[in-house]
Write a protein that holds these residues in place. Sequence first.
Motif, PDB file in Angstrom:
ATOM      1  N   TYR A 149     -10.006   2.261  -5.144  1.00 29.50           N
ATOM      2  CA  TYR A 149      -8.835   2.571  -4.334  1.00 29.50           C
ATOM      3  C   TYR A 149      -7.535   2.498  -5.114  1.00 29.50           C
ATOM      4  O   TYR A 149      -6.616   3.263  -4.850  1.00 29.50           O
ATOM      5  N   SER A 150      -7.432   1.545  -6.077  1.00 29.18           N
ATOM      6  CA  SER A 150      -6.148   1.362  -6.743  1.00 29.18           C
ATOM      7  C   SER A 150      -5.709   2.653  -7.423  1.00 29.18           C
ATOM      8  O   SER A 150      -4.518   2.909  -7.544  1.00 29.18           O
TER       9      SER A 150
ATOM     10  N   ARG B 165     -16.749   9.061  -3.450  1.00 29.26           N
ATOM     11  CA  ARG B 165     -17.732   8.449  -2.553  1.00 29.26           C
ATOM     12  C   ARG B 165     -17.117   7.300  -1.760  1.00 29.26           C
ATOM     13  O   ARG B 165     -17.793   6.341  -1.417  1.00 29.26           O
TER      14      ARG B 165
ATOM     15  N   TYR C 262     -18.405   4.350 -10.971  1.00 27.86           N
ATOM     16  CA  TYR C 262     -17.838   4.137  -9.635  1.00 27.86           C
ATOM     17  C   TYR C 262     -17.220   2.751  -9.504  1.00 27.86           C
ATOM     18  O   TYR C 262     -16.926   2.294  -8.425  1.00 27.86           O
ATOM     19  N   ASN C 263     -17.107   2.070 -10.651  1.00 27.53           N
ATOM     20  CA  ASN C 263     -16.507   0.747 -10.626  1.00 27.53           C
ATOM     21  C   ASN C 263     -15.428   0.642 -11.693  1.00 27.53           C
ATOM     22  O   ASN C 263     -15.020  -0.446 -12.063  1.00 27.53           O
TER      23      ASN C 263
ATOM     24  N   LYS D 196     -10.960   3.455  12.070  1.00 29.16           N
ATOM     25  CA  LYS D 196     -11.419   2.173  12.606  1.00 29.16           C
ATOM     26  C   LYS D 196     -10.689   1.842  13.891  1.00 29.16           C
ATOM     27  O   LYS D 196     -11.269   1.343  14.837  1.00 29.16           O
TER      28      LYS D 196
ATOM     29  N   ARG E  74      -8.818   6.165   6.728  1.00 35.44           N
ATOM     30  CA  ARG E  74      -9.592   4.935   6.716  1.00 35.44           C
ATOM     31  C   ARG E  74      -9.097   3.949   7.759  1.00 35.44           C
ATOM     32  O   ARG E  74      -9.858   3.397   8.536  1.00 35.44           O
ATOM     33  N   GLY E  75      -7.768   3.736   7.766  1.00 27.81           N
ATOM     34  CA  GLY E  75      -7.227   2.756   8.688  1.00 27.81           C
ATOM     35  C   GLY E  75      -7.410   3.176  10.141  1.00 27.81           C
ATOM     36  O   GLY E  75      -7.670   2.361  11.001  1.00 27.81           O
TER      37      GLY E  75
ATOM     38  N   THR F  12     -15.442   4.773  -2.555  1.00 32.42           N
ATOM     39  CA  THR F  12     -15.776   3.474  -3.131  1.00 32.42           C
ATOM     40  C   THR F  12     -14.544   2.578  -3.177  1.00 32.42           C
ATOM     41  O   THR F  12     -13.534   2.940  -3.766  1.00 32.42           O
ATOM     42  N   GLY F  13     -14.657   1.405  -2.568  1.00 31.56           N
ATOM     43  CA  GLY F  13     -13.522   0.491  -2.478  1.00 31.56           C
ATOM     44  C   GLY F  13     -12.954   0.116  -3.833  1.00 31.56           C
ATOM     45  O   GLY F  13     -11.739  -0.008  -3.998  1.00 31.56           O
ATOM     46  N   ALA F  14     -13.825  -0.068  -4.829  1.00 28.55           N
ATOM     47  CA  ALA F  14     -13.371  -0.521  -6.139  1.00 28.55           C
ATOM     48  C   ALA F  14     -12.407   0.476  -6.790  1.00 28.55           C
ATOM     49  O   ALA F  14     -11.684   0.132  -7.707  1.00 28.55           O
TER      50      ALA F  14
ATOM     51  N   ASP G 295       0.825  -1.208   0.000  1.00 30.13           N
ATOM     52  CA  ASP G 295       0.000   0.000   0.000  1.00 30.13           C
ATOM     53  C   ASP G 295       0.857   1.255   0.000  1.00 30.13           C
ATOM     54  O   ASP G 295       0.526   2.244  -0.633  1.00 30.13           O
TER      55      ASP G 295
ATOM     56  N   TYR H 236      -5.880   6.967   3.048  1.00 26.44           N
ATOM     57  CA  TYR H 236      -5.434   5.703   3.620  1.00 26.44           C
ATOM     58  C   TYR H 236      -5.366   5.796   5.139  1.00 26.44           C
ATOM     59  O   TYR H 236      -5.891   4.961   5.865  1.00 26.44           O
TER      60      TYR H 236
END
Lengths: 288, 501
Positions: free
Chosen positions: A233-234, A227, A139-140, A249, A245-246, A229-231, A52, A242
């Motif tokens: 991230y790359s 938004r 978004y994908n 949590k 997000r980490g 969106t995980g898809a 990452d 990053y």
Amino acid sequence: MMVPGFLYFIINNYIPMAGLVIAFKNVNFAKGIWASDWVGLKNFEFLFATKDAWVITRNTILYNLAFIVIGTSFAILIAILICDMRNKKFTKLAQNIVILPSLISMVVVAVLAYAFLSTDAGVINKLLEALGMEGVNWYNTPGAWPFILVLVYLWKNAGFQCVLFIASIVGISNDYFEAARIDGATKWQQIRYITLPLIKPTIIMVVVLALGKIFYSDFGLFYQVTRDTGALYSTTNTIDTYVFRGLTKLGNVGMSSAAGFYQSIVGFVLVLVSNLAIRRSNKENALF
Amino acid sequence: MKKWKRFLAAAVAGAMLLAMTACGGKETDSKDEGGNGEETVNITMTFPILNAVPQDLDKVEAKLSEIAKEKYNCTITLQPLGFADYVSQAPLILAGSEDIGLMIHFDPITNYSSMVSSGQVNDITELLEEHAKDVIDTVGEEYLSACRVDGKLYGVPTMHDLATGYGVVMRTDLLEKHKIDVSNIKTMDDLDAVFQVIQEKEPDISPMFTGGAAMNPADAIMKSTADTLGDGYGVLMDNGQEDTVKNYFESDEYRAYVDKVYSWNQKGYLLPDSDSIQDTYSTLFRANKIFAAFMTTKPGQVEQDERNTGLDLTLVELAEPLSMTTLVNGIQWVVPIGASHPEKSVEILNLLYTDAEFLNLLNYGIEGEHYVLGENNQISLPEGVTADTSAFNWSIAYQSGNEFLCYTWDSDDPELWKQTEQYNEEAEKSSAMGFTFDNSKVANEITAVTNVCSQYRVGFENGALDPAKNMEQFLADLKTAGIDTIIAEKQAQLDEWKKAR
């Protein structure tokens, strides 16, 4: 006279620097910051623990380079166009129109972008369908986002950046242009040989200041507009998103300040290096 | 002009001085405990809610404060946050020094073992003994033990359903309109036929909503078929009966789920852009956008959702309930370290676990205004008021404290609480019931794995990512991020815990 400004900087910028120790501590809220245990560089490990680190560093730097290069050129272009307008009323109107987006919050921008890109009701997909093509699930589709984000960035920021350039173009004496016109110089030649060289110091200042922030990403742009969106991230994950997000949590303050520390050190080094490079080539243009 | 200015400056300075002395006075007063001239303390309570913040929050707050003031000389401020907001706000509240007296820890939004190991919550073992003996007696040691870390208590579990099943709710009106029979639905595969009918006949509505981006949709199925051992990174499969900790994302169950959901999305059964939608299913039901949604189940779940959505709903269960530590210590009242009067916070717990009047006020609002009391301690909405128009309507009984003391709605079974108690007793229990994972040694790995999961899981579980193309990459990324280290650590702690018993 300098005292208020000085105080402002001390209170807001220098005193909080003491907080940097958090980056080297395992913060325990019950003990407080100062009494928490030292952990050395352990908080920094997570940044480099995975691949990452490479993806987010690459994304952050490439996006910012694109923003600096494309954004600055675009801002200069707009500034030149606005300065060449004959009709004064229209000039004012145009200026207001290009500045307007920079007053809009990123959250609102994200909603506007969604209105364009939404899969079932987005403007773009409706247009594509009207043209007989199939709609795209934006978004994908990570590949499209570098372009989308640069576009959004330009739309939002170019207008504000061009104010600086307008100011320096207006400061150029009209004599140069008159002389050039008499000698038969074309518009392009006037820009190339008069405008650009004379606003060079401004350009360099803007670029050097931007380089200092090359390790910071516009959080709103990368988090809200995508938004989250995980898809995507790359191609849209940057250091700020990053870390956010980490750590939202885990809620580990030590790690987030470690990331912040890392960002500012790299930014600091970049400013020094780029200023040094500029000073080598032309002492007058250097910032310090 | 000059004189006037000077006067103004003096006035402002005077006012500031006054304000400062006032603040200072308050501080010293409230610190000396037990005195008769004690200042009233304000306790802010924060918790997640499924609906929007109710209109009459202030009124209810004032009534709650009346009770609290009389008994413990406190006032109450309620600070409810929508679920999606709670996800981003709760960790910040815990990391800041905001004066929050009581806060709901809601797994997996906040992580109990991280909160404890980084000292974000107060150790309340002694305070409970001193100020809230009744709470200890009411909750009982069996459940409290699931919340103990090294013998100390950092929170009190709310008394609610302590097992969770898994199912899908559908709109009854549409089921009847198209004469769909749901009695034969036993697995996710059986749902295809239903969705097909809805897609054909109700083009304006999406047949299914898997859960969206606010939470990982597969958490529900994971929790009803495996013990998540806290965070779900390393689980005990087979209803928590296995001994070895395994990676759930490698399991056939997970693959089957994401394959199914992906095929639904390909067929157009899912709400478009599900993987970036932050709304909860109840909002989407209300907005008339979806026909069905996944959810966790418990006694009275459907009735609760019907009240939240104002629709008639039908539940089809897909998995039997399972009970595990995370469900017991997954919803707790904790006292954040920023709380200025932890002893007062703990006293308020007395009200939340033993005072029916306080609880009913908190859950249902003011009698006669927001609800009417009928027979069998059952309540209903006042005439002419619906779930949509009610000025105070939220379903938070499960997280308010002791829900067994609350009224039930007239749409609920009058025996709801008895059923819930029975349900808690009868549900299958994980073999690791009582075990809490301490994640402080693997914090780096957890951050990395959390990042990988947030990249892929929402996409997979809402059918946006193609598992055939991306699953391998997901699993490889999890490995690089160090999920095996977490699993090994978990296994070691679990083995030790089992030995110690």
